[in-house]
Design an enzyme around this catalytic site. Structure first.
Site, PDB file in Angstrom:
ATOM      1  N   GLN A 177      -6.564   8.223   3.590  1.00  0.00           N
ATOM      2  CA  GLN A 177      -5.608   8.397   4.671  1.00  0.00           C
ATOM      3  C   GLN A 177      -4.164   8.107   4.257  1.00  0.00           C
ATOM      4  O   GLN A 177      -3.236   8.520   4.934  1.00  0.00           O
ATOM      5  CB  GLN A 177      -6.003   7.534   5.874  1.00  0.00           C
ATOM      6  N   ARG A 178      -3.982   7.425   3.156  1.00  0.00           N
ATOM      7  CA  ARG A 178      -2.617   7.148   2.707  1.00  0.00           C
ATOM      8  C   ARG A 178      -2.219   7.966   1.476  1.00  0.00           C
ATOM      9  O   ARG A 178      -1.061   7.898   1.045  1.00  0.00           O
ATOM     10  CB  ARG A 178      -2.432   5.658   2.425  1.00  0.00           C
ATOM     11  N   MET A 237      -8.141   2.502   8.685  1.00  0.00           N
ATOM     12  CA  MET A 237      -7.389   1.313   8.301  1.00  0.00           C
ATOM     13  C   MET A 237      -6.624   0.704   9.490  1.00  0.00           C
ATOM     14  O   MET A 237      -6.250   1.398  10.422  1.00  0.00           O
ATOM     15  CB  MET A 237      -6.395   1.644   7.188  1.00  0.00           C
ATOM     16  N   GLU A 260     -10.714  -0.927  11.100  1.00  0.00           N
ATOM     17  CA  GLU A 260     -11.352  -1.886  10.195  1.00  0.00           C
ATOM     18  C   GLU A 260     -11.106  -3.318  10.652  1.00  0.00           C
ATOM     19  O   GLU A 260     -11.844  -4.232  10.278  1.00  0.00           O
ATOM     20  CB  GLU A 260     -10.814  -1.705   8.771  1.00  0.00           C
ATOM     21  N   ASP A 287       0.727   1.629   8.481  1.00  0.00           N
ATOM     22  CA  ASP A 287       0.292   0.799   9.609  1.00  0.00           C
ATOM     23  C   ASP A 287       1.229   0.903  10.810  1.00  0.00           C
ATOM     24  O   ASP A 287       0.851   0.523  11.918  1.00  0.00           O
ATOM     25  CB  ASP A 287       0.180  -0.662   9.183  1.00  0.00           C
ATOM     26  N   GLY A 334       0.825  -1.202   0.000  1.00  0.00           N
ATOM     27  CA  GLY A 334       0.000   0.000   0.000  1.00  0.00           C
ATOM     28  C   GLY A 334       0.858   1.251   0.000  1.00  0.00           C
ATOM     29  O   GLY A 334       1.779   1.373   0.804  1.00  0.00           O
TER      30      GLY A 334
END
Length: 409
Positions: free
Chosen positions: A302-303, A189, A246, A143, A12
Site C-alpha cells: 500500500q505504500r 496499515m 492492523e 498514515d 516508512g
C-alpha cells in the site's frame, strides 16, 4: 541561499516521497543553490557523512520524471531516533560539523511524526547555541496523522491503492456464488489512526457494493460484536469482505495482533511492529463458524504502489518540497509546510508554513463524526474529504513491460 542544502527521507516510504525530493531539487536549482545533497539513509547516514550529489541523477529532466515515478525512498530511509539533547550534545555538534564541512545552510527532512521531532530538536539546538543553519520539515506519511495540515503527501496514493485493490478483492470474492460465503478479512496499515483503513470506504460505487464492514483503531474493538456481525453477514450475503486496521485493540488496550503473538517487536521509537490481525480474526471465524475464510494483508504494497499513484498526491508532494525551499530562502526555520484546502468544487489546495513544535509527536485521528454510529463504517463526510486526494494518474514509464525506476548507484 548562497551555499548548499541537504535533503533526507525518514520513516516508512510512500509512493510519492521522491516527488518531494524532486520539488526540493527543482526549487533549489531555480534559486541558484550551489549543491543539493541527498542524505543516504536519513539523519543516521548523515551522521556518518554519507551524502550524494542529486545533480548526478537529476540534471537531465528525464531523471526528475523518473524520480517522481519511483516508489519508496530513493535516498534511503531510516528509523533513527535523535537522543535527548541533554547529555548527547556531541551527536548534535556532529550534525553541525558536517553541515559546515559541506557549506550546508539548510537541512530538509521529509517524514512523519518522528521525523518532524528530528527537525524540532535540531532547530531548537541551533537556536539555543546561536547556529545559523536552518531546518525545515517536509510532510510525508501514508498514515495521514500529522496535525495542522489538511492531509499528508503519500496518503492519497495509498488510499487510491487500497480502494482499488479492495474493489478487486470484492469482485473476486463475489465470483463463486457459493451457498456459504467466503469471509475475507483485509488488513490495512494504521497503528493508532485509521486513515488508511478508512480508505476502504472509497471502493464503494455504482459498480461495487463496497466493504461490508470497516474497523478503525479510533474505536475499541468488541470481539463479541464483531463475531455477531460476521455471522449475520454470512446468513444474508454470498460474499463478505471486511477491512480492519492492523491497530485495532480490545478494551484492555491490547492490539488484536497481540492476542496471537505476545512477543511483538518494537522499533527505535518504541512502536510495536504489528502484523497478523487479519490472520488471527480469519482463524477465529473459521474455528467458531466453520466457514471458509481468507486473510489478506496489504503490508508494504500500500505504500510502494507507484504504478497506481494519485496525480493529485504526486503534484502536492512535489509542491511541499518546492515550497519548503522557498520558505527557507526567506529565512524560516523550525517549520513544516502544510497543505491548506481552500476549495471543494473544484478541489483546490495551497501551502503554508507552520511551527514544528505544534506538529512533532502529535497524532491526528480520524474525526469521530466521520465514523458511523455502529463503529464499523465511514459516512459521506469522510468520502467528501478523501475522494479529491485520489484523483488523477501519473502513468509509469514502461521498459520491457514493467515500470522503470530511478536507482541510486
Amino acid at each position: 541561499m548562497k551555499g548548499s542544502i541537504v535533503v533526507g527521507q525518514s520513516g516508512g516510504p510512500t509512493a510519492v516521497i521522491n516527488s518531494s525530493v524532486a520539488g526540493v531539487y527543482a526549487a533549489a536549482k531555480k534559486l541558484g543553490v550551489k549543491h543539493v545533497y541527498g542524505m543516504v539513509h536519513g539523519i543516521e547516514g548523515f551522521l556518518e557523512d554519507k551524502l550524494i550529489e542529486l545533480e548526478d541523477y537529476l540534471e537531465d529532466p528525464v531523471g526528475i520524471e523518473l524520480l517522481k515515478r519511483t516508489p519508496s525512498a530513493f535516498l534511503g530511509s531510516c528509523r533513527f531516533k535523535m537522543p535527548k539533547i541533554e547529555g548527547h550534545e556531541e551527536v548534535y555538534e556532529k550534525v553541525f560539523e558536517i553541515m559546515e564541512k559541506h557549506d550546508i545552510e539548510c537541512l530538509f527532512y521529509a517524514g512523519g511524526n518522528d521525523s518532524m521531532d528530528t527537525v524540532k530538536m535540531l532547530s531548537d539546538y541551533a537556536a539555543a547555541h546561536g547556529k545559523p543553519q536552518r531546518f525545515m520539515g517536509v510532510p510525508k506519511t501514508i498514515d495521514n496523522d500529522l496535525p495542522v495540515t489538511d492531509h499528508c503527501p503519500g496518503y492519497g496514493s495509498a488510499a487510491k491503492y487500497i480502494a482499488s485493490s479492495l474493489k478487486e478483492i470484492i469482485r473476486d470474492n463475489e465470483s463463486f456464488g457459493a451457498k456459504k460465503p467466503t469471509i475475507c478479512i483485509v488488513e490495512i496499515m494504521g497503528r493508532n489512526a485509521g486513515w488508511l483503513t478508512a480508505a476502504a470506504a472509497l471502493a464503494k460505487g455504482e459498480d461495487c457494493s463496497g466493504a461490508d464492514a470497516i474497523y478503525l483503531p479510533e474505536r475499541v474493538f468488541d470481539m463479541d460484536a464483531f463475531m455477531e456481525k460476521v455471522k449475520h453477514l454470512a446468513e444474508t450475503k454470498s460474499s463478505v469482505v471486511i477491512a480492519v486496521s492492523e491497530g485495532i485493540h480490545i478494551a484492555d488496550g491490547r492490539y488484536v495482533c497481540e492476542l496471537a503473538n505476545e512477543n511483538v517487536a518494537v522499533d527505535a521509537f518504541g512502536h510495536k511492529q504489528m502484523s497478523g490481525t487479519a490472520a488471527y480474526l480469519a482463524q477465529l471465524i473459521a474455528d467458531e463458524t466453520g466457514l471458509k475464510t481468507r486473510a489478506i494483508e496489504f503490508s508494504t504494497l500500500q505504500r510502494a504502489a507507484s504504478h497506481i499513484a494519485s496525480l493529485t498526491d504526486t503534484n502536492e508532494a512535489f509542491q511541499v518540497g518546492h515550497d519548503a525551499v522557498i520558505a527557507a530562502n526567506e529565512g524560516k526555520t523550525g517549520m513544516m509546510i502544510t497543505l491548506d484546502r481552500n476549495g471543494e468544487d473544484p478541489y483546490q489546495c495551497g501551502t503554508s508554513v507552520y511551527d514544528i513544535h505544534a506538529i512533532a509527536n502529535v497524532e491526528r485521528p480520524v474525526p469521530a463524526e466521520w465514523i458511523t454510529e455502529d463503529g464499523c463504517g465511514l459516512n459521506e463526510g469522510y468520502e467528501e474529504y478523501a475522494r479529491p486526494l485520489i484523483m488523477g494518474e501519473l502513468f509509469p514509464i514502461f521498459v520491457n513491460g514493467v515500470p522503470q525506476h530511478l536507482v541510486r548507484k
